[in-house]
Design a protein around this motif. Structure first.
Motif, short mmCIF file in Angstrom:
data_model
loop_
_atom_site.label_atom_id
_atom_site.label_comp_id
_atom_site.label_asym_id
_atom_site.label_seq_id
_atom_site.Cartn_x
_atom_site.Cartn_y
_atom_site.Cartn_z
N PHE A 1 2.72 3.71 -2.11
CA PHE A 1 3.66 4.37 -3.02
C PHE A 1 2.95 4.89 -4.27
O PHE A 1 3.16 6.04 -4.69
CB PHE A 1 4.77 3.41 -3.43
CG PHE A 1 5.79 4.01 -4.36
CD1 PHE A 1 6.73 4.92 -3.90
CD2 PHE A 1 5.79 3.70 -5.71
CE1 PHE A 1 7.67 5.49 -4.76
CE2 PHE A 1 6.71 4.26 -6.59
CZ PHE A 1 7.65 5.16 -6.11
N LEU A 2 2.10 4.07 -4.84
CA LEU A 2 1.42 4.46 -6.08
C LEU A 2 0.37 5.53 -5.85
O LEU A 2 -0.05 6.20 -6.80
CB LEU A 2 0.79 3.23 -6.73
CG LEU A 2 1.78 2.13 -7.14
CD1 LEU A 2 1.06 0.95 -7.75
CD2 LEU A 2 2.82 2.68 -8.13
N SER B 1 0.67 -2.26 -3.34
CA SER B 1 1.68 -1.18 -3.41
C SER B 1 1.04 0.20 -3.32
O SER B 1 1.67 1.20 -3.67
CB SER B 1 2.49 -1.29 -4.71
OG SER B 1 3.18 -2.51 -4.80
N ASN C 1 6.32 0.29 -2.03
CA ASN C 1 6.28 -0.15 -3.42
C ASN C 1 6.63 -1.64 -3.45
O ASN C 1 7.76 -2.02 -3.78
CB ASN C 1 7.27 0.66 -4.26
CG ASN C 1 7.21 0.32 -5.73
OD1 ASN C 1 6.37 -0.47 -6.17
ND2 ASN C 1 8.11 0.89 -6.50
#
Length: 685
Positions: A609-610, A606, A574
């Motif tokens: 994580f996303l 990111s 992230n």
């Protein structure tokens, strides 16, 4: 995330080319965790003024104390005598010869004290004595050419010492007798640094002069707006050059000043040149006093992609001159010849670091030793002798003499250890990635490798992204894992992906503001190559790394489901959450731009994580709870994401450890934990 300065994961590597026991020789055994404590790490060689000896530091684990211990040693130039000058202690570093060669000084905490001081040792014998009694923090120092003074970099608490005292003034904000903790007040953009912690206002680093005879300490620079480092005396002893910036590190524009000042309190500081900060700066006067050499890095947008070049600037001021403009490689270390007519440099080049010579003033560059699979570092020279550290696939770094176009070994601290170990053969590999880009790497085979057999494979990713995987069996950085896992039966693939150094500026800059894209393509192309060769079992593929290697592990498992297990050490996914949380604000502001301006780009980089729901690989997350380089929150977030998704995951947080682990028991635990994780998920068909 730049972890080269080099950082390092603090893991004791054994990376080597194979050595199969010959008939009649004692049987060699695989590497064991207990061997890590037997490795001796050599650093900071310094040639004596008469060229007869080389001083250096030896660091080894103390199992009982559970910490690293370092000692100052010296070796004769003919290599026949090797002498330990100090007892091993925590934090001993920076040995320096007095100009007459009679004394060796070094930094260490005296017995009964936690404060580092300059210690002085008569090389003819006797105990070391404490030369300074400074209450501030000494980070660097240098002898004047006549041996009568030291230039020191000291960080004081508030007001600097005055008069004949070398103690810092008390905290001006504290009431008499008040020892309660105070808030850390921040005013700098770059406000945190791994190991240094929070960079509080009112604690600037300045240049001080110590009279060796009288012990009188005087401040040479006092401007509270600046921080100074890397003092270097002119050959006539009249001036001192140093690095200056408002921040502790590069300023917001990515630059630092190289300044000079007469060696007397109250003298006017003059700026010689303002340069883009390199990966690690080093200043040196030419022996004739006419020039000052320095390293310069890339513009802030490419600050994370190491390409340091060597320059000289006239000592009286004037136009700087590049010495390595035609060399599309990074200069790692350098030293002047005695006559100022040449400079010896260490050049990072495609899995190696080799010594080269620059002839002055024409600038012709030629190799100073034959090409080969090895690395050199830490050049030092005096009296016509040049010493280096050299490592290769079968040896840890040792002190060598660079002479007559060759390298002659002077020390062998690790020879006995290596004689008993079976090491895996290291093979150069090359393959095509996206758009036909040629990518290079190293393949480490198990010691008992059998041709034609497919092995479980670990893709182990180097940090940086600057830096590269090299032909070196060293204990600094992310280098222990390949041979350790090879000893456990894995083929270990090490890919020098785009963004790394050693292949030129364009290769390194190609991933700027595009993280997790071309690097992953290169990594997966390497996996495809190993599978196609039949050396890697496609059903037993694993991936891991530390720092940017951990970050790329997160990117890779979010892009490809083939991997049975992953190890993400000191990583992050992230990236948006790391703005202002780590030490890379210069890189973020200049390469990606602030999140409120380039939100879409921050979300793009990111993606692990996303889009964690793309990940199905069981992953071990690792980190130190005092890491300001890549804070452990990066692993914590990904751990929580995978656990929420029902993907097997484990998180191990190591107390009081920075980005580079130093507690020996934790280094051993790390090795055992990573091995157990891979063994848990490496299920043969």
């Amino acid at each position: 995330m730049n972890a080269r300065n080099l950082a390092a994961a603090g893991l004791l590597l054994i990376q080597a080319a194979g050595a199969i026991a010959q008939a009649g020789a004692p049987a060699r055994r695989p590497i064991a965790v207990a061997d890590f404590d037997r490795v001796q790490h050599l650093s900071d060689p310094r040639v004596a003024p008469d060229g007869a000896w080389v001083a250096y530091v030896v660091t080894q684990n103390d199992i009982e104390a559970d910490e690293e211990r370092s000692a100052v040693w010296m070796v004769s130039w003919d290599g026949t005598q090797r002498v330990a000058l100090t007892h091993p202690a925590n934090g001993t570093e920076k040995p320096r010869w007095s100009p007459d060669g009679r004394f060796i000084s070094y930094l260490a905490a005296p017995a009964g004290s936690a404060k580092v001081q300059v210690m002085l040792l008569d090389r003819r014998g006797g105990d070391a004595r404490q030369l300074t009694h400074v209450d501030g923090e000494i980070s660097d120092y240098a002898w004047s050419p006549d041996g009568k003074r030291l230039a020191m970099i000291i960080e004081q608490r508030d007001e600097p010492a005055k008069g004949g005292s070398d103690d810092a003034a008390p905290d001006a904000t504290a009431a008499p007798g008040d020892k309660s903790p105070k808030p850390i007040v921040i005013e700098a953009v770059h406000f945190k640094q791994d190991e240094d912690g929070y960079l509080a206002a009112g604690r600037a680093r300045h240049v001080y002069l110590l009279d060796v005879g009288t012990r009188r300490l005087e401040a040479l620079t006092l401007d509270p707006r600046f921080n100074e480092s890397a003092p270097a005396w002119s050959p006539d002893g009249r001036q001192i050059a140093f690095i200056r910036s408002h921040e502790k590190g590069a300023d917001e524009d990515g630059r630092t000043d190289i300044d000079a000042v007469d060696a007397r309190p109250g003298a006017l500081v003059r700026t010689l040149v303002r340069v883009y900060a390199p990966n690690q700066q080093s200043l040196a006067w030419s022996p004739d006093g006419s020039m000052i050499a320095y390293l310069e890095g890339a513009e802030p947008r490419f600050n994370a992609y190491m390409q340091d070049h060597l320059f000289v600037v006239p000592a009286v001021g004037g136009m700087p001159r590049p010495l390595t403009a035609a060399l599309d490689r990074a200069v790692m270390s350098y030293v002047f010849a005695e006559d100022s007519k040449a400079v010896t440099i260490a050049v990072e080049d495609d899995r190696t670091i080799y010594p080269a010579r620059i002839d002055m003033p024409g600038g012709a560059i030629s190799r100073a030793a034959a090409a080969g699979p090895y690395v050199v570092s830490d050049l030092s020279a005096a009296a016509g002798h040049t010493a280096v550290l050299k490592a290769d696939d079968g040896a840890f770094a040792e002190v060598y003499a660079l002479e007559s176009g060759g390298l002659r070994k002077l020390t062998g601290h690790n020879d006995q250890l290596l004689e008993g170990l079976a090491l895996g053969v290291v093979e150069d590999v090359s393959f095509k990635s996206s758009n036909g880009v040629e990518v290079h790497g190293l393949l480490v085979k198990p010691p008992a490798f059998v041709a034609g057999r497919a092995y479980p494979m670990l893709l182990w990713i180097h940090g940086g992204p600057n830096g590269e995987d090299e032909h070196a069996l060293v204990i600094d950085g992310y280098q222990f894992e390949p041979q350790y896992f090879a000893a456990r039966g894995f083929v270990v693939l090490r890919v020098n992906y785009r963004g790394g150094s050693g292949r030129g500026g364009a290769f390194a800059r190609s991933i700027a503001a595009d993280w997790g894209h071309k690097e992953v393509e290169d990594l997966l192309a390497g996996v495809d190559y190993a599978v196609k060769r039949g050396i890697a079992d496609p059903q037993r593929l694993h991936v891991g790394g530390w720092s940017y290697g951990g970050i790329l592990t997160d990117y890779t498992i979010a892009s490809d489901r083939r991997f049975k297990a992953a190890i993400s050490g000191a990583g992050s996914a992230n990236q948006l959450a790391f703005y202002g949380a780590d030490q890379y604000i210069l890189q973020y502001n200049n390469e990606l731009g602030p999140p409120w301006r380039n939100t879409a780009l921050w979300l793009k980089v990111s993606y692990p994580f996303l889009h964690a729901d793309r990940i199905h690989t069981p992953t071990l997350f690792l980190g130190g709870d005092r890491d300001f380089n890549v804070p452990v929150i990066g692993g914590e977030q990904m751990y929580e994401a995978l656990r929420t998704l029902g993907v097997p995951a484990q998180l191990a947080v190591y107390p009081d450890q920075h980005h580079v682990f130093t507690r020996p028991s934790f280094v051993r635990d790390l090795a055992a934990r990573m091995s157990a994780w891979l063994d848990r998920w490496d299920n043969p068909r």
